[in-house]
Enzyme design. Sequence first.
Site, PDB file in Angstrom:
ATOM      1  N   ASP A   1      42.055  40.540  46.413  1.00  0.00           N
ATOM      2  CA  ASP A   1      41.186  41.241  47.087  1.00  0.00           C
ATOM      3  C   ASP A   1      41.170  42.505  46.485  1.00  0.00           C
ATOM      4  O   ASP A   1      41.892  42.949  45.692  1.00  0.00           O
ATOM      5  CB  ASP A   1      41.638  41.641  48.526  1.00  0.00           C
ATOM      6  CG  ASP A   1      40.435  41.951  49.367  1.00  0.00           C
ATOM      7  OD1 ASP A   1      39.335  42.355  48.954  1.00  0.00           O
ATOM      8  OD2 ASP A   1      40.631  42.060  50.906  1.00  0.00           O
TER       9      ASP A   1
HETATM   10  C1  BGC Z   1      37.220  42.959  51.245  1.00  0.00           C
HETATM   11  C2  BGC Z   1      37.012  41.443  50.800  1.00  0.00           C
HETATM   12  C3  BGC Z   1      35.544  41.517  49.872  1.00  0.00           C
HETATM   13  C4  BGC Z   1      35.854  42.742  48.724  1.00  0.00           C
HETATM   14  C5  BGC Z   1      34.861  43.045  47.717  1.00  0.00           C
HETATM   15  C6  BGC Z   1      37.314  44.050  50.195  1.00  0.00           C
HETATM   16  O1  BGC Z   1      37.456  45.348  50.997  1.00  0.00           O
HETATM   17  O2  BGC Z   1      38.326  42.933  52.030  1.00  0.00           O
HETATM   18  O3  BGC Z   1      36.370  40.496  51.648  1.00  0.00           O
HETATM   19  O4  BGC Z   1      35.111  40.703  49.170  1.00  0.00           O
HETATM   20  O5  BGC Z   1      36.337  44.061  49.263  1.00  0.00           O
HETATM   21  O6  BGC Z   1      33.898  43.692  48.375  1.00  0.00           O
END
Ligand code: BGC
Length: 814
Positions: free
Chosen positions: A237
């Site tokens: 993530d």
């Molecule tokens: C979120 C993810 C997301 C990523 C990219 C993170 O803060 O938890 O679900 O895909 O950001 O935007």
Amino acid sequence: MAAQPGPAPADRAREAAVEAALGKLDLDAKTRLLAGRDTWSLPALPEIGLTSLVMSDGPIGVRGVRWTADDPSVALPSPTALAAAWDPELARRAGTLLAQEARRKGVHVLLAPTVNLHRSPLGGRHFEAYSEDPYLTGVIGAAYVSGVQAGGVGTTVKHFVANDAETDRFTVNNLVSERALRELYLAPFEFIVANARPWGVMTAYNTVNGTTMTEHRRLVNEVLRGEWGFDGCNVSDWTAARSTVGAIEGGLDVAMPGPHTVYGAPLARAVRDGTVAEAVVDGAVRNVLRLAARVGALEGAEPAVTEPPGPVDGAALAREIARRAFVLVKNDSGALPLRPGTVALIGAAARDARVLGGGSATVFPAHVVSPLDGLTAALPEGTLSYAVGADPVTELSVAGQGFELRAVCRDAAGDVIGTGSAPNGAIQWMGSDLPEGVTHDRLHTVELTGTFTPRESGPHTFGIKGSGHFTLTVAGTTYYDETQHPAEDGDRFEAFFGAPVPRAEVALTAGEPVAVSLTFVVALPDDIPFEVVAFALCHQQPRRDADELIAEAAEAARAADTAVVVVATTERVESEGFDRTDLALPGRQDDLVRAVAAANPRTVVVVNSGSPVELPWRDDVAAVLLSWFPGQEGGAALADVLTGAHEPGGRLPTTWGPLADAPVTRVVPENGELAYTEDLFIGYRAWEKEGRTPSYPFGHGLGYTDWTYESVEVDGTTAKVRVRNTGERPGREVVQVYLAPAGSGPGRPARRLAGFAGVQAGPGESAEAVVELPRRAFEVWDEASDTWSFVKGSYEIQVGRSITDRRITVTINV
Ligand code: BGC
């Protein structure tokens, strides 16, 4: 034992291409490939014919690499809505459309689906996950992944694992028993790996039982890859990778975003000084190259899909999913469909529709059909009136309606170095996504400048989201010229998801434009390791007297044959980065519904929220229709259903009830730890255990016809259920099969969803639903032997319309 089939020839050829490419890379190139080049992509390696792999959120649309309304995307209904349709085929079609969107935007990998569970209704990203039930989540998630990948685009099933709430999401240590992990939280991932073979997984921010997920060797290398055979790429993530050695040894392939990550040069150093074996790096590179080969980004390797499916009409599909997802939870005396006559449409969200949830799931649709637009088009002229009634938005929101803005970029000397468009008040530029001619090195200030033409006269509030030095000027007067600091307990991505701060109140006249300007001195928050410029100009309309608004709406309701009230949550209630603290509708909306219901007995309430809210007036109104976040065509779909052109097709994927009765309400860690003390008992499993009656149970939802359940025949593990449409119009029924072990068994829930099937029948006709009961429904995770254990004995197969409306039961012995 039957021999396992070997890899298909295409897979073998692709593996050979991957090995050949890997063999040509030196250590620096390999470690570079494992780290983001920027916010959304990996580096290209022309020496092996590898183009840059581009990723994008997900799940309801494909935003692309630009976070702006300049680059619109089709916005489908929220994941809760998709799950509410209880139709894997529909989820697969959603995936096909998303692959088409991804291809249009040059995206290879969609950062979706979110298959964490609705552990507690307070979870801030509840709207972005499917269900409280792991089986339903797995079935819908697998179909979605299959659809996207059939379009030649990769997915990252996320967030692996137990990212079920937002409070302290980067650090929280979730304490979960192995049995609850296996039977609940890991189950959808396992199902999707087995049934859809995803090309990617995203590991979560949080820690599980003491190990952060980006370093969780046991769950990633041993369970996901070893036991389940996942052969895809594991992406962190965003900013979740914390340590070079921990992450690579823990099975993390790619650290996102870049360019500053724990991989790249630090990983090459760790190999050179002997801390990490190069073979481990090779394993990760192989996974990235395999992903690249599958999506067609590696020259010489045949992509998994050579001919993507034919074009899908995104708007038509968004409308179809929305109406198939609406859940009619109450419909007294046939209040719906609407009879001919006049309709008073009430509610701020009926005009300014809330069609999607906030956070990284945000996309920017080219247009939105509000309920007011939808009903205006569908109802005869002169039969529809509109009143605001109550505004759920109790604080400022990003400047939109009435603003004409552009962004002016200057260097430190104050010279203009570029200008960019600004479709609304939010500037969210990441990586190289900057206006033409502008670089992060030279950029010193960004000024949002333009005009605002008020819709209403009175005191307008202007405010700022983000941290740093800001200068705010409205109609020639500077109201703020200071540094705004981040909230102490705020999320790292507060500039995106945080609360706006009011900074000026200015009396304005309807229709008379004024000049507005907000200048931001560009500064990167310390804890964001990638280049981003993010802040927003925010605004709030003059607040009209709340009692007056409600009285006006009640008057409109009294004058009409039917009142339709749209109540909603806001971006400050349901979004990423924080959890909810209550389930109440914001503002005076409950008072509004009560006043309208008192004025007109034929009051229909449309609940526009991604996750459960309390409906304290539900006994006083004629009908309640849950519309979720219905996507860009929500208003058109609403008109389809209210007028009766289509029946509402949804069934609840999650239990709805008041917070006071909700069994699992702890989402805030204590001393950094969040113990899942409820163990196996979340959702309906918990409501049943506690003996509590929710407002609306799991699986519940009414259509416009009636069904009787005539017979169930069980042959081995196949249940055949015959149902008859006893109503007056054609319809679709979701036949649900629950499995209840005799006796409580080894700490088992009273019953669980074991399968379901949708059937259609015309009036008077019958239809047969065939449901395969999976072996897993009879198994429990045995912690002593660390394996699944099949529990022999007597089971009731209970067939019906919801977990509580069970129509026929047969007993089997296994
Ligand atoms: C979120 C993810 C997301 C990523 C990219 C993170 O803060 O938890 O679900 O895909 O950001 O935007």
